[in-house]
Design a protein around this motif. Sequence first.
Motif, PDB file in Angstrom:
ATOM      1  N   ILE A  88     -10.933   4.000  14.492  1.00  0.00           N
ATOM      2  CA  ILE A  88     -10.352   2.719  14.065  1.00  0.00           C
ATOM      3  C   ILE A  88     -10.785   2.403  12.639  1.00  0.00           C
ATOM      4  CG2 ILE A  88     -10.446   0.226  14.469  1.00  0.00           C
ATOM      5  CD1 ILE A  88     -10.640   0.921  17.508  1.00  0.00           C
ATOM      6  N   VAL A  89     -12.061   2.594  12.342  1.00  0.00           N
ATOM      7  CA  VAL A  89     -12.575   2.363  10.987  1.00  0.00           C
ATOM      8  C   VAL A  89     -11.823   3.236   9.988  1.00  0.00           C
ATOM      9  CG1 VAL A  89     -14.582   2.749   9.485  1.00  0.00           C
ATOM     10  CG2 VAL A  89     -14.862   1.540  11.664  1.00  0.00           C
ATOM     11  N   ASP A  90     -11.641   4.511  10.297  1.00  0.00           N
ATOM     12  CA  ASP A  90     -10.922   5.404   9.388  1.00  0.00           C
ATOM     13  C   ASP A  90      -9.497   4.925   9.136  1.00  0.00           C
ATOM     14  OD1 ASP A  90     -13.117   7.049   9.029  1.00  0.00           O
ATOM     15  OD2 ASP A  90     -12.418   8.584  10.445  1.00  0.00           O
ATOM     16  N   LYS A  91      -8.795   4.541  10.192  1.00  0.00           N
ATOM     17  CA  LYS A  91      -7.419   4.035  10.019  1.00  0.00           C
ATOM     18  C   LYS A  91      -7.419   2.813   9.122  1.00  0.00           C
ATOM     19  CE  LYS A  91      -4.241   6.355  12.112  1.00  0.00           C
ATOM     20  NZ  LYS A  91      -3.320   7.137  11.321  1.00  0.00           N
ATOM     21  N   PHE A  92      -8.369   1.914   9.359  1.00  0.00           N
ATOM     22  CA  PHE A  92      -8.427   0.669   8.603  1.00  0.00           C
ATOM     23  C   PHE A  92      -8.684   0.926   7.122  1.00  0.00           C
ATOM     24  CE2 PHE A  92     -10.431  -3.282   7.115  1.00  0.00           C
ATOM     25  CZ  PHE A  92      -9.524  -4.216   7.578  1.00  0.00           C
ATOM     26  N   VAL A  93      -9.683   1.725   6.808  1.00  0.00           N
ATOM     27  CA  VAL A  93     -10.039   1.927   5.396  1.00  0.00           C
ATOM     28  C   VAL A  93      -9.069   2.861   4.677  1.00  0.00           C
ATOM     29  CG1 VAL A  93     -12.481   1.413   5.784  1.00  0.00           C
ATOM     30  CG2 VAL A  93     -11.718   3.787   5.798  1.00  0.00           C
ATOM     31  N   ASP A  94      -8.371   3.711   5.409  1.00  0.00           N
ATOM     32  CA  ASP A  94      -7.461   4.675   4.783  1.00  0.00           C
ATOM     33  C   ASP A  94      -6.034   4.171   4.620  1.00  0.00           C
ATOM     34  OD1 ASP A  94      -9.548   6.491   4.633  1.00  0.00           O
ATOM     35  OD2 ASP A  94      -8.945   7.587   6.440  1.00  0.00           O
ATOM     36  N   THR A  95      -5.696   3.057   5.249  1.00  0.00           N
ATOM     37  CA  THR A  95      -4.321   2.556   5.215  1.00  0.00           C
ATOM     38  C   THR A  95      -4.168   1.489   4.141  1.00  0.00           C
ATOM     39  OG1 THR A  95      -4.084   2.969   7.588  1.00  0.00           O
ATOM     40  CG2 THR A  95      -2.490   1.475   6.570  1.00  0.00           C
ATOM     41  N   PRO A  96      -3.264   1.690   3.206  1.00  0.00           N
ATOM     42  CA  PRO A  96      -3.016   0.668   2.179  1.00  0.00           C
ATOM     43  C   PRO A  96      -2.025  -0.388   2.668  1.00  0.00           C
ATOM     44  CG  PRO A  96      -1.690   2.591   1.718  1.00  0.00           C
ATOM     45  CD  PRO A  96      -2.514   2.925   2.943  1.00  0.00           C
ATOM     46  N   PHE A  97      -2.052  -1.538   2.034  1.00  0.00           N
ATOM     47  CA  PHE A  97      -1.049  -2.580   2.269  1.00  0.00           C
ATOM     48  C   PHE A  97       0.294  -2.072   1.781  1.00  0.00           C
ATOM     49  CE2 PHE A  97       0.825  -6.728   0.628  1.00  0.00           C
ATOM     50  CZ  PHE A  97       1.295  -7.128   1.866  1.00  0.00           C
ATOM     51  N   SER A  98       1.345  -2.360   2.510  1.00  0.00           N
ATOM     52  CA  SER A  98       2.681  -1.854   2.168  1.00  0.00           C
ATOM     53  C   SER A  98       3.274  -2.507   0.923  1.00  0.00           C
ATOM     54  CB  SER A  98       3.647  -2.081   3.338  1.00  0.00           C
ATOM     55  OG  SER A  98       3.926  -3.466   3.478  1.00  0.00           O
ATOM     56  N   ASN A  99       2.885  -3.736   0.647  1.00  0.00           N
ATOM     57  CA  ASN A  99       3.458  -4.532  -0.448  1.00  0.00           C
ATOM     58  C   ASN A  99       4.944  -4.819  -0.267  1.00  0.00           C
ATOM     59  OD1 ASN A  99       1.509  -5.435  -2.445  1.00  0.00           O
ATOM     60  ND2 ASN A  99       1.072  -3.264  -2.719  1.00  0.00           N
ATOM     61  N   ASP A 100       5.464  -4.624   0.938  1.00  0.00           N
ATOM     62  CA  ASP A 100       6.855  -4.996   1.208  1.00  0.00           C
ATOM     63  C   ASP A 100       7.011  -6.494   1.012  1.00  0.00           C
ATOM     64  OD1 ASP A 100       7.423  -2.397   1.864  1.00  0.00           O
ATOM     65  OD2 ASP A 100       7.587  -2.751   4.030  1.00  0.00           O
ATOM     66  N   GLU A 101       8.137  -6.879   0.439  1.00  0.00           N
ATOM     67  CA  GLU A 101       8.383  -8.287   0.128  1.00  0.00           C
ATOM     68  C   GLU A 101       8.234  -9.166   1.365  1.00  0.00           C
ATOM     69  OE1 GLU A 101      10.401 -11.936   0.244  1.00  0.00           O
ATOM     70  OE2 GLU A 101      11.324 -10.160   1.162  1.00  0.00           O
ATOM     71  N   ARG A 102       8.726  -8.717   2.503  1.00  0.00           N
ATOM     72  CA  ARG A 102       8.657  -9.534   3.722  1.00  0.00           C
ATOM     73  C   ARG A 102       7.206  -9.763   4.155  1.00  0.00           C
ATOM     74  NH1 ARG A 102       9.579  -5.518   8.706  1.00  0.00           N
ATOM     75  NH2 ARG A 102       8.883  -3.646   7.629  1.00  0.00           N
ATOM     76  N   HIS A 103       6.352  -8.763   3.965  1.00  0.00           N
ATOM     77  CA  HIS A 103       4.957  -8.930   4.347  1.00  0.00           C
ATOM     78  C   HIS A 103       4.221  -9.830   3.356  1.00  0.00           C
ATOM     79  CE1 HIS A 103       5.604  -6.169   7.544  1.00  0.00           C
ATOM     80  NE2 HIS A 103       5.783  -5.127   6.743  1.00  0.00           N
ATOM     81  N   VAL A 104       4.505  -9.681   2.079  1.00  0.00           N
ATOM     82  CA  VAL A 104       3.918 -10.559   1.065  1.00  0.00           C
ATOM     83  C   VAL A 104       4.321 -12.001   1.356  1.00  0.00           C
ATOM     84  CG1 VAL A 104       3.932 -11.156  -1.395  1.00  0.00           C
ATOM     85  CG2 VAL A 104       3.816  -8.744  -0.697  1.00  0.00           C
ATOM     86  N   ARG A 105       5.586 -12.229   1.646  1.00  0.00           N
ATOM     87  CA  ARG A 105       6.087 -13.578   1.944  1.00  0.00           C
ATOM     88  C   ARG A 105       5.373 -14.170   3.160  1.00  0.00           C
ATOM     89  NH1 ARG A 105      11.072 -12.320   3.159  1.00  0.00           N
ATOM     90  NH2 ARG A 105      10.811 -12.448   5.401  1.00  0.00           N
ATOM     91  N   ARG A 106       5.224 -13.387   4.187  1.00  0.00           N
ATOM     92  CA  ARG A 106       4.595 -13.877   5.407  1.00  0.00           C
ATOM     93  C   ARG A 106       3.118 -14.195   5.210  1.00  0.00           C
ATOM     94  NH1 ARG A 106       7.710  -9.259   8.832  1.00  0.00           N
ATOM     95  NH2 ARG A 106       9.731 -10.323   8.903  1.00  0.00           N
TER      96      ARG A 106
END
Length: 142
Positions: free
Chosen positions: A119-137
């Motif tokens: 779980i730690v590896d997934k968390f630290v290795d995954t970047p934010f998508s920066n998709d507009e819908r996620h930024v808005r939310r």
Amino acid sequence: MTIAIGSDHGGYELKLEVIKHLKDRGFEVTDYGCDSTASCDYPIYGKAVAEAIAAGKQDLGILICGTGIGMSMVANKVEGVRAALCSDCFSAQATREHNNANVLCMGARTIGPGLALMIVDKFVDTPFSNDERHVRRIKMFS
């Protein structure tokens, strides 16, 4: 990337395993306590990590207590912190991609060390998508 980590007595032993794992992977890790399995108050350590994240002193945070619930509640009280309680790899990945979570919370009494490290590896290795819908939310959080 710098990572702040904290636990209470229930998460202390898992915290030590996570610290070793992260350091072996080359991350800079700052331990905000606690320092033993003696009973202690988790809000002290949850708040310390959350404040370090909110102040920009660390890139990501990890908090571990018995269930992860208390730590997530404490961390999410600090403005600018998006703490997620995760007990599986998909949630850890999705919360980084979609919520730009900056603090991972886990329960040492609910998951084993092998899963916790995945779980730690997934968390630290995954970047934010920066998709507009996620930024808005995310902007709607406050």
